[in-house]
Design a protein around this motif. Structure first.
Motif, PDB file in Angstrom:
ATOM      1  N   CYS A  94     -28.787 -50.455  14.866  1.00  0.00           N
ATOM      2  CA  CYS A  94     -28.795 -49.160  13.662  1.00  0.00           C
ATOM      3  C   CYS A  94     -28.348 -48.171  14.797  1.00  0.00           C
ATOM      4  N   ASP A  95     -27.756 -47.604  13.988  1.00  0.00           N
ATOM      5  CA  ASP A  95     -27.939 -46.043  14.685  1.00  0.00           C
ATOM      6  C   ASP A  95     -28.895 -45.096  14.170  1.00  0.00           C
ATOM      7  N   LEU A  96     -28.554 -43.923  15.429  1.00  0.00           N
ATOM      8  CA  LEU A  96     -30.008 -42.670  15.031  1.00  0.00           C
ATOM      9  C   LEU A  96     -29.942 -42.485  13.568  1.00  0.00           C
ATOM     10  N   THR A  97     -28.312 -41.830  13.064  1.00  0.00           N
ATOM     11  CA  THR A  97     -28.189 -41.395  12.146  1.00  0.00           C
ATOM     12  C   THR A  97     -28.391 -42.686  10.509  1.00  0.00           C
ATOM     13  N   THR A  98     -27.980 -43.639  11.110  1.00  0.00           N
ATOM     14  CA  THR A  98     -28.377 -44.197   9.491  1.00  0.00           C
ATOM     15  C   THR A  98     -29.684 -44.436   9.435  1.00  0.00           C
ATOM     16  N   ALA A  99     -30.589 -44.586  10.621  1.00  0.00           N
ATOM     17  CA  ALA A  99     -31.810 -44.833  10.735  1.00  0.00           C
ATOM     18  C   ALA A  99     -33.029 -43.334  10.005  1.00  0.00           C
ATOM     19  N   LEU A 100     -32.426 -42.270  10.682  1.00  0.00           N
ATOM     20  CA  LEU A 100     -32.965 -40.841   9.715  1.00  0.00           C
ATOM     21  C   LEU A 100     -32.268 -40.844   8.550  1.00  0.00           C
ATOM     22  N   ASP A 101     -30.951 -41.248   7.859  1.00  0.00           N
ATOM     23  CA  ASP A 101     -31.132 -40.864   6.411  1.00  0.00           C
ATOM     24  C   ASP A 101     -31.586 -42.449   5.963  1.00  0.00           C
ATOM     25  N   GLY A 102     -31.619 -43.585   6.254  1.00  0.00           N
ATOM     26  CA  GLY A 102     -32.272 -44.346   5.155  1.00  0.00           C
ATOM     27  C   GLY A 102     -33.815 -44.351   4.825  1.00  0.00           C
ATOM     28  N   ARG A 103     -34.290 -43.616   6.225  1.00  0.00           N
ATOM     29  CA  ARG A 103     -35.775 -43.434   5.921  1.00  0.00           C
ATOM     30  C   ARG A 103     -36.348 -42.824   4.900  1.00  0.00           C
ATOM     31  N   ARG A 104     -37.112 -43.709   3.812  1.00  0.00           N
ATOM     32  CA  ARG A 104     -37.454 -42.994   2.248  1.00  0.00           C
ATOM     33  C   ARG A 104     -39.293 -43.630   2.029  1.00  0.00           C
ATOM     34  N   SER A 105     -39.465 -43.241   2.360  1.00  0.00           N
ATOM     35  CA  SER A 105     -41.135 -43.210   2.055  1.00  0.00           C
ATOM     36  C   SER A 105     -41.244 -44.447   0.621  1.00  0.00           C
ATOM     37  N   THR A 106     -41.868 -45.886   0.919  1.00  0.00           N
ATOM     38  CA  THR A 106     -42.028 -46.270   0.369  1.00  0.00           C
ATOM     39  C   THR A 106     -43.270 -47.267  -0.712  1.00  0.00           C
ATOM     40  N   ARG A 107     -43.474 -46.961  -1.347  1.00  0.00           N
ATOM     41  CA  ARG A 107     -45.171 -47.035  -2.149  1.00  0.00           C
ATOM     42  C   ARG A 107     -45.070 -48.594  -3.125  1.00  0.00           C
ATOM     43  N   SER A 108     -43.813 -49.180  -3.067  1.00  0.00           N
ATOM     44  CA  SER A 108     -44.036 -50.269  -4.099  1.00  0.00           C
ATOM     45  C   SER A 108     -42.967 -51.158  -2.590  1.00  0.00           C
ATOM     46  N   PHE A 109     -43.927 -52.417  -2.913  1.00  0.00           N
ATOM     47  CA  PHE A 109     -43.073 -53.578  -2.012  1.00  0.00           C
ATOM     48  C   PHE A 109     -42.686 -54.784  -2.883  1.00  0.00           C
ATOM     49  N   ASP A 110     -41.743 -55.464  -2.834  1.00  0.00           N
ATOM     50  CA  ASP A 110     -41.038 -56.718  -2.036  1.00  0.00           C
ATOM     51  C   ASP A 110     -42.745 -58.030  -1.794  1.00  0.00           C
ATOM     52  N   ASP A 111     -42.013 -59.051  -3.197  1.00  0.00           N
ATOM     53  CA  ASP A 111     -43.554 -59.611  -3.139  1.00  0.00           C
ATOM     54  C   ASP A 111     -43.125 -60.890  -2.128  1.00  0.00           C
ATOM     55  N   ARG A 112     -42.948 -59.987  -0.595  1.00  0.00           N
ATOM     56  CA  ARG A 112     -42.445 -61.155   0.535  1.00  0.00           C
ATOM     57  C   ARG A 112     -43.323 -61.308   1.859  1.00  0.00           C
ATOM     58  N   GLY A 113     -44.299 -62.062   2.463  1.00  0.00           N
ATOM     59  CA  GLY A 113     -45.180 -62.004   3.919  1.00  0.00           C
ATOM     60  C   GLY A 113     -44.084 -61.579   4.911  1.00  0.00           C
ATOM     61  N   VAL A 114     -44.469 -61.155   6.206  1.00  0.00           N
ATOM     62  CA  VAL A 114     -44.154 -60.315   7.322  1.00  0.00           C
ATOM     63  C   VAL A 114     -44.133 -61.780   8.048  1.00  0.00           C
ATOM     64  N   SER A 115     -43.597 -61.992   8.954  1.00  0.00           N
ATOM     65  CA  SER A 115     -43.143 -62.611  10.015  1.00  0.00           C
ATOM     66  C   SER A 115     -43.512 -62.268  11.554  1.00  0.00           C
ATOM     67  N   ARG A 116     -44.319 -63.240  12.071  1.00  0.00           N
ATOM     68  CA  ARG A 116     -44.551 -62.744  13.492  1.00  0.00           C
ATOM     69  C   ARG A 116     -43.313 -61.860  13.937  1.00  0.00           C
ATOM     70  N   GLN A 117     -41.977 -62.879  13.707  1.00  0.00           N
ATOM     71  CA  GLN A 117     -40.959 -62.094  14.778  1.00  0.00           C
ATOM     72  C   GLN A 117     -40.868 -60.359  14.349  1.00  0.00           C
ATOM     73  N   THR A 118     -41.100 -60.268  12.599  1.00  0.00           N
ATOM     74  CA  THR A 118     -40.350 -59.220  12.600  1.00  0.00           C
ATOM     75  C   THR A 118     -42.004 -58.137  12.959  1.00  0.00           C
ATOM     76  N   LEU A 119     -42.892 -58.886  12.960  1.00  0.00           N
ATOM     77  CA  LEU A 119     -43.752 -57.372  13.902  1.00  0.00           C
ATOM     78  C   LEU A 119     -43.376 -57.554  15.442  1.00  0.00           C
ATOM     79  N   GLY A 120     -42.926 -58.611  15.872  1.00  0.00           N
ATOM     80  CA  GLY A 120     -42.625 -58.791  17.684  1.00  0.00           C
ATOM     81  C   GLY A 120     -41.347 -57.694  17.997  1.00  0.00           C
ATOM     82  N   THR A 121     -40.766 -57.540  17.099  1.00  0.00           N
ATOM     83  CA  THR A 121     -39.860 -56.264  16.768  1.00  0.00           C
ATOM     84  C   THR A 121     -39.787 -55.280  16.371  1.00  0.00           C
ATOM     85  N   LEU A 122     -40.806 -54.901  15.642  1.00  0.00           N
ATOM     86  CA  LEU A 122     -41.021 -53.802  14.921  1.00  0.00           C
ATOM     87  C   LEU A 122     -41.727 -53.596  16.516  1.00  0.00           C
TER      88      LEU A 122
END
Length: 290
Positions: A94-122
């Motif tokens: 992901c390039d910086l422009t796409t990341a900046l353009d895609g940042r939005r405040s999200t207040r409701s979420f899909d019913d999916r849990g996070v994984s260790r891999q996702t947390l490790g990457t983040l």
């Protein structure tokens, strides 16, 4: 007193912690309309008492060797607690422009849990050391966000409500080990949500989010070098790190929202920190976007 004036007045509210309340009996709406604030305004007191001046230049030079990089470790780093290693961060396309353009405040979420891999990457891309230098006796690490004096007073806690391969619970992130220290396990929905105000807003968001990250400030560490100015620097750093997390979350399919309406004392107690030398500064709810 009409309904609006009653709602704006805080005079009848007692401070639950029994502290001297500098603003609790005052509404600042009229002062705002008049474009002026009194000398007793707590924001004025904070600003005046955290200004950097030439005295701090001598302080910084005097403590450069005393507060080396080892000092930036939280005092106990929760050694002795069960530790869960996180997978190394995967590349994020992901390039910086796409990341900046895609940042939005999200207040409701899909019913999916996070994984260790996702947390490790983040966490691996946003918090973990990104470089290391060995010029002196003590190795110095660098992270992907600025920190006054390289002391890194901002600590990262995770409250996992729903995970795919990680139990619900409260964890401390150790950047050096890229691992989670287990502080408590079990359902967290009610406990952490009760630390936030406004049922339709912050409290509801936290109840819905698979993970809430809480950035705390190890204030004694940064104030040892910079005095009261260190508190201001800790707030700066929390903002830098929060933006890292929000930008890196977007290409992972995650959305997030920073939350300001938390009850400080309740959240500190929930995390097991004492609220003076270390205190909650900045919570962020995260989850997969719907």
């Amino acid at each position: 007193m009409d309904e609006l004036a009653a709602r704006l007045s805080l005079a009848s509210q007692e401070h639950p912690a029994g502290r001297v309340d500098l603003t609790g009996g005052t509404s600042f709406v009229e002062a705002h309309r008049e474009r002026g604030f009194s000398d007793g305004d707590v924001s004025d007191l904070f600003h005046e008492n955290t200004k950097f001046d030439r005295r701090y230049l001598a302080r910084s030079a005097a403590t450069e060797d005393d507060l080396h990089e080892e000092f930036s470790v939280i005092e106990q780093d929760y050694y002795g607690h069960e530790s869960i290693s996180l997978p190394g961060p995967e590349p994020v396309e992901c390039d910086l422009t796409t990341a900046l353009d895609g940042r939005r405040s999200t207040r409701s979420f899909d019913d999916r849990g996070v994984s260790r891999q996702t947390l490790g990457t983040l966490l691996g891309h946003t918090v973990a050391p990104s470089a290391e230098a060995h010029e002196g006796d003590i190795p110095e690490t660098f992270r992907p966000y600025p920190s006054a004096g390289g002391l890194y007073p901002v600590e990262v806690y995770l409250v996992v409500r729903e995970g795919t391969d990680i139990q619900p619970g409260t964890y401390y992130y150790s950047p050096r080990d890229h691992a989670l220290r287990v502080l408590a396990t079990g359902e967290t929905d009610t406990g952490v949500a009760d630390c936030f105000m406004d049922e339709p807003f912050a409290r509801g968001v936290v109840s819905d989010a698979p993970v809430t990250i809480v950035l705390t400030g190890a204030l004694s560490r940064i104030k040892a070098k910079y005095g009261p100015v260190g508190y201001r620097f800790a707030l700066f750093e929390a903002g830098h790190l929060a933006q890292n997390l929000l930008l890196a979350a977007s290409p992972l399919g995650l959305g997030g929202v920073p939350l300001g309406s938390f009850l400080d004392d309740e959240l500190d107690r929930f995390l097991g920190i004492e609220g003076v030398n270390e205190s909650a500064l900045y919570p962020i709810a995260l989850g997969y976007q719907q």
